[in-house]
Design a protein around this motif. Structure first.
Motif, mmCIF file in Angstrom:
data_model
loop_
_atom_site.group_PDB
_atom_site.id
_atom_site.type_symbol
_atom_site.label_atom_id
_atom_site.label_comp_id
_atom_site.label_asym_id
_atom_site.label_seq_id
_atom_site.Cartn_x
_atom_site.Cartn_y
_atom_site.Cartn_z
ATOM 1 N N ILE B 56 0.876 -1.159 0.000
ATOM 2 C CA ILE B 56 0.000 0.000 0.000
ATOM 3 C C ILE B 56 0.922 1.219 0.000
ATOM 4 O O ILE B 56 1.941 1.229 0.678
ATOM 5 N N SER B 57 0.589 2.216 -0.809
ATOM 6 C CA SER B 57 1.520 3.340 -0.956
ATOM 7 C C SER B 57 1.361 4.326 0.196
ATOM 8 O O SER B 57 0.352 4.330 0.898
ATOM 9 N N THR B 58 2.378 5.155 0.361
ATOM 10 C CA THR B 58 2.341 6.124 1.454
ATOM 11 C C THR B 58 1.234 7.143 1.244
ATOM 12 O O THR B 58 0.633 7.615 2.207
ATOM 13 N N ASP B 59 0.959 7.488 -0.014
ATOM 14 C CA ASP B 59 -0.102 8.459 -0.284
ATOM 15 C C ASP B 59 -1.459 7.927 0.161
ATOM 16 O O ASP B 59 -2.254 8.646 0.752
ATOM 17 N N GLU B 60 -1.671 6.647 -0.132
ATOM 18 C CA GLU B 60 -2.935 6.035 0.289
ATOM 19 C C GLU B 60 -3.053 6.061 1.814
ATOM 20 O O GLU B 60 -4.110 6.388 2.350
ATOM 21 N N VAL B 61 -1.963 5.702 2.472
ATOM 22 C CA VAL B 61 -1.994 5.656 3.932
ATOM 23 C C VAL B 61 -2.245 7.046 4.493
ATOM 24 O O VAL B 61 -3.029 7.217 5.433
ATOM 25 N N ALA B 62 -1.605 8.063 3.887
ATOM 26 C CA ALA B 62 -1.799 9.425 4.373
ATOM 27 C C ALA B 62 -3.263 9.816 4.264
ATOM 28 O O ALA B 62 -3.831 10.374 5.210
ATOM 29 N N VAL B 115 -5.346 -4.478 7.982
ATOM 30 C CA VAL B 115 -4.184 -4.216 8.819
ATOM 31 C C VAL B 115 -3.015 -3.799 7.938
ATOM 32 O O VAL B 115 -2.708 -4.475 6.959
ATOM 33 N N VAL B 116 -2.402 -2.669 8.261
ATOM 34 C CA VAL B 116 -1.229 -2.229 7.519
ATOM 35 C C VAL B 116 -0.002 -2.408 8.412
ATOM 36 O O VAL B 116 0.089 -1.813 9.477
ATOM 37 N N LEU B 117 0.906 -3.273 7.973
ATOM 38 C CA LEU B 117 2.139 -3.487 8.728
ATOM 39 C C LEU B 117 3.201 -2.538 8.202
ATOM 40 O O LEU B 117 3.294 -2.300 6.999
ATOM 41 N N PHE B 118 4.009 -1.988 9.108
ATOM 42 C CA PHE B 118 5.099 -1.158 8.608
ATOM 43 C C PHE B 118 6.290 -1.202 9.547
ATOM 44 O O PHE B 118 6.176 -1.545 10.715
ATOM 45 N N ASN B 139 -6.550 -10.015 5.306
ATOM 46 C CA ASN B 139 -6.540 -8.546 5.199
ATOM 47 C C ASN B 139 -5.269 -7.878 5.682
ATOM 48 O O ASN B 139 -5.311 -6.839 6.327
ATOM 49 N N LEU B 140 -4.129 -8.450 5.397
ATOM 50 C CA LEU B 140 -2.886 -7.820 5.817
ATOM 51 C C LEU B 140 -2.263 -7.074 4.642
ATOM 52 O O LEU B 140 -2.261 -7.560 3.520
ATOM 53 N N ARG B 141 -1.749 -5.884 4.913
ATOM 54 C CA ARG B 141 -1.069 -5.104 3.886
ATOM 55 C C ARG B 141 0.293 -4.690 4.437
ATOM 56 O O ARG B 141 0.544 -4.793 5.639
ATOM 57 N N VAL B 142 1.149 -4.218 3.524
ATOM 58 C CA VAL B 142 2.470 -3.747 3.938
ATOM 59 C C VAL B 142 2.672 -2.342 3.372
ATOM 60 O O VAL B 142 2.387 -2.107 2.195
ATOM 61 N N LEU B 143 3.119 -1.437 4.197
ATOM 62 C CA LEU B 143 3.397 -0.076 3.733
ATOM 63 C C LEU B 143 4.666 -0.095 2.895
ATOM 64 O O LEU B 143 5.735 -0.440 3.393
ATOM 65 N N GLU B 144 4.521 0.271 1.623
ATOM 66 C CA GLU B 144 5.651 0.171 0.723
ATOM 67 C C GLU B 144 6.711 1.215 1.076
ATOM 68 O O GLU B 144 6.421 2.400 1.172
ATOM 69 N N GLY B 145 7.917 0.741 1.279
ATOM 70 C CA GLY B 145 9.004 1.657 1.606
ATOM 71 C C GLY B 145 9.074 2.001 3.082
ATOM 72 O O GLY B 145 10.062 2.557 3.531
ATOM 73 N N GLY B 146 8.031 1.672 3.820
ATOM 74 C CA GLY B 146 8.048 1.890 5.251
ATOM 75 C C GLY B 146 8.166 3.349 5.642
ATOM 76 O O GLY B 146 7.848 4.243 4.865
#
Lengths: 205, 221
Positions: B56-62, B115-118, B139-146
């Motif tokens: 999941i991209s940082t923009d989406e998370v923001a 769930v977004v793991l980072f 439903n697990l996701r990973v924040l790309e680039g952390g």
């Protein structure tokens, strides 16, 4: 008559019994791959971080180097003596033979991809299946001018202190920009323009 | 003679058969222990782990954080010290070595939230993701680039140069606005703020409206 009926029943029961056992044996399939590590063990292994190996520590002898990128990328350039096993195919029959052989010989297997992250999934799955002789090379592969360059990669390093950055930005924003003190401009050089002397109009033609 | 012996033996036949069966059943104990698979098949896990779908991209998370989306949980898998130093707003800390603790299972093994793991990079987050996926948590996701990428894109976005496309400028302005939300101040923003601040001071004074007394209608002309 009664005796006969009894034997009939017994024979039917025994046939059924044998049939059930046969069906059971025939349908029993041993799964091809079985995890040898429990999830908890896998966590402990991952936390220990000793599966990472930097570029300089890759043993030149007695080690198999495996490139997990696609064959296309592999053709473009790869490390010396590397074999190509694509990440998606590490669990194939023929690759299983290779990994089993390497495991029995107890040679270290170094996995690498374009970055350590790419090699993580194949590593973790193989490791959980009991191949304990694996390592991940912490390298980034970069192309500069069509030449493959390997760099040591740093993992999980905090690059910036966000709180400090925010505090600094606040401070910077609070400080009102002082009007720039006018630097005394160097005195303009006055270049006297020489007035053209009016010539008495000369007669035209 | 033979018949008599046989008859004698045959009177015990059921006992004998039962004994044989019991003995055979006892043999089951000697069978090798059935190796149980804890988690999904390795082949399936490999398929899931290779696909980049989880990122999941940082923009989406923001935008998720700014819109206060209630269906997302953010989980920091770094150690406690770094978590206390800085983490995403409302993130929960589950250090990697305590990933499978019973206290935290409720966060990871559920269907309600995404769930977004980072982590700093996405290396540790990926490790956590793979282990959780083996256990078939959904439903697990990973924040790309952390968080490093988070810093470079959201907190401190780089200004596009003039020769870049218009979309780059739009992206920059949204990222800048996001970074303001997360507490970063820009000098020009403060200047703008000072102007409305002065206006706000003006107190409203209530001016009672005097009702006009109704005059007896005067005669017109």
């Amino acid at each position: 008559m009664k005796e006969l009926e009894q034997t009939k029943r017994i024979s039917i029961a025994s046939v059924l019994f044998i049939l059930i056992i046969l069906i059971g044996l025939l349908t029993y399939k041993r799964p091809k791959y079985i995890y040898e590590l429990t999830p908890q063990q896998a966590v402990e292994n991952v936390v220990s971080d000793n599966f990472l190996i930097s570029l300089n520590n890759i043993p030149t002898t007695d080690a198999a180097i495996i490139d997990i990128r696609s064959p296309f990328e592999f053709q473009k350039g790869h490390l010396e003596n590397a074999i190509n096993i694509q990440a998606a195919e590490i669990l194939n029959e023929e690759n299983k033979i290779i990994f089993d052989k390497l495991k029995n010989e107890n040679t270290t297997v170094v996995l690498y991809g374009a970055n350590p992250n790419e090699a993580l999934a194949p590593y973790m799955i193989l490791n959980q299946l009991g191949y304990t002789n694996l390592k991940i090379a912490t390298i980034n592969l970069i192309y500069t001018q069509n030449k493959l360059v390997t760099q040591n990669a740093t993992l999980e390093l905090s690059e910036a202190d966000v709180n400090a950055f925010i505090a600094a930005s606040l401070k910077k924003a609070m400080v009102k920009e002082k009007p720039k003190a006018k630097t005394p401009s160097p005195p303009k050089k006055v270049i006297p323009i020489k007035k053209k002397k009016k010539m008495p109009t000369e007669g035209g033609c | 003679m033979i018949n008599r012996k046989l008859a004698k033996a045959s009177s015990f036949r059921y006992m004998i058969l039962a004994c044989i069966l019991i003995l055979l059943a006892g043999g089951l104990v000697l069978l090798p222990k059935y190796q149980q698979h804890e988690g999904i098949k390795p082949q399936e896990l490999l398929g899931r782990a290779i696909s980049p779908e989880r990122y999941i991209s940082t923009d989406e998370v923001a935008s998720l954080i700014i819109n206060q989306d209630p269906s997302y949980l953010f989980i920091d898998v770094r150690d406690e010290e770094s978590y206390n130093k800085y983490s995403l707003p409302n993130a929960i800390n589950i250090p990697l070595d305590k990933l499978l603790d019973e206290d935290f299972e409720a966060y990871l093994n559920q269907d309600e939230y995404d769930v977004v793991l980072f982590s700093n990079d996405h290396f540790y987050a990926n490790e956590a993701w793979i282990i959780c996926n083996r256990l078939d948590y959904k439903n697990l996701r990973v924040l790309e680039g952390g968080l490093n990428n988070w810093f470079h894109t959201i907190i401190n976005p780089t200004k596009p140069t003039e020769n870049m496309a218009a979309t780059a400028f739009e992206l920059y302005s949204t990222r800048k606005a996001a970074s303001m939300y997360f507490g970063v101040a820009y000098p020009e923003q403060v200047k703008k703020e000072t102007v409305p601040a002065k206006k706000a001071v003006v107190k409203k004074t209530i001016v009672p409206v005097k009702k006009k007394k109704k005059m007896p209608t005067e005669g017109g002309c």
